[in-house]
Scaffold this active site. Sequence first.
Site, PDB file in Angstrom:
ATOM      1  N   HIS A 129       0.824  -1.209   0.000  1.00  0.00           N
ATOM      2  CA  HIS A 129       0.000   0.000   0.000  1.00  0.00           C
ATOM      3  C   HIS A 129       0.857   1.258   0.000  1.00  0.00           C
ATOM      4  CE1 HIS A 129      -3.898  -2.111   1.599  1.00  0.00           C
ATOM      5  NE2 HIS A 129      -3.562  -2.467   0.383  1.00  0.00           N
ATOM      6  N   CYS A 174       7.546  19.311 -13.522  1.00  0.00           N
ATOM      7  CA  CYS A 174       6.424  19.947 -14.227  1.00  0.00           C
ATOM      8  C   CYS A 174       5.729  21.029 -13.412  1.00  0.00           C
ATOM      9  CB  CYS A 174       5.414  18.901 -14.680  1.00  0.00           C
ATOM     10  SG  CYS A 174       4.464  18.159 -13.323  1.00  0.00           S
ATOM     11  N   ASN A 239      -6.051 -13.962  13.699  1.00  0.00           N
ATOM     12  CA  ASN A 239      -6.849 -12.772  13.996  1.00  0.00           C
ATOM     13  C   ASN A 239      -7.752 -13.081  15.180  1.00  0.00           C
ATOM     14  OD1 ASN A 239      -6.617 -10.338  12.121  1.00  0.00           O
ATOM     15  ND2 ASN A 239      -6.685 -11.999  10.611  1.00  0.00           N
TER      16      ASN A 239
END
Length: 274
Positions: A129, A174, A239
């Site tokens: 990510h 840019c 979990n």
Amino acid sequence: MNKELKELIFDQINKNNKRRNKVVFLTGAGISAESGIPTYRGTNGIWVKGSTFYKPESFGTFEHFSKNADQVWQYTFFRKKMFHDAKPNKNHRLLVQIENNLQDRFHCITQNIDNLHQRAGTERLYEIHGNLREMRCSEECTKEVYTIPSEISLKRIDEDLTCDEKELLKCTKCGEDTRPNILWFDEFYNERNFKLHSSLKLAKNSSLMIILGTSGATNLPIRLVEQTLKYGGYVIDVNLEDNNFTKSFSTKKRFYSIREDIYSFLADMLQIIN
């Protein structure tokens, strides 16, 4: 951890298969919870600016950034402060010990952008990510990725960027806005910034994948588990609650769920491989 899982881990750790002998850890927000970092999607992750409330799924998008670049950058430096103030916890440190033991067989694929794995000492790391150490041109005028300028101070939730700081966040090629090098909700995984193909290859060559503190809310983690199972590897989901992995894979014979805290599991695993 029960006896069956201990034997499974032992067998896979000692598996003599040069092509499919990697042990991959897939980590998410749950591994950083003890460091005091709230999840982005959770209630504490909703960002408030003045009288405006933003939900993560609308705020964390390129569409929102394209209209509110200063807001998003200010929030980014607030999050960077949160991550800076946090410290790696015992889960991160146990993973480093496991990496030191497994060496080249160890790999960690993380959804986290908090930098705590790196600060703890993890080396074989894939950030799918992105991270908040880097930025790139929002117009993609170049493929280069830059380090976020250290001259920009970390922010309180109500502290805005200065004009000089905004200038440091312009693309030097840019002149357009740069953006954090992270994956937003309206974007897609790719190899250049988010290790799409590298992580899928790792999953394919894994004899064992261990999920730590992520629910599988995005599509690549689900694909990684599919890949490992497809090519004969085992997956253990660690979990506290059932999740999207459970929903998708609970009927698969090489998929195991264990409902205990991450530290207890990693401590047991370290004993097994020592």
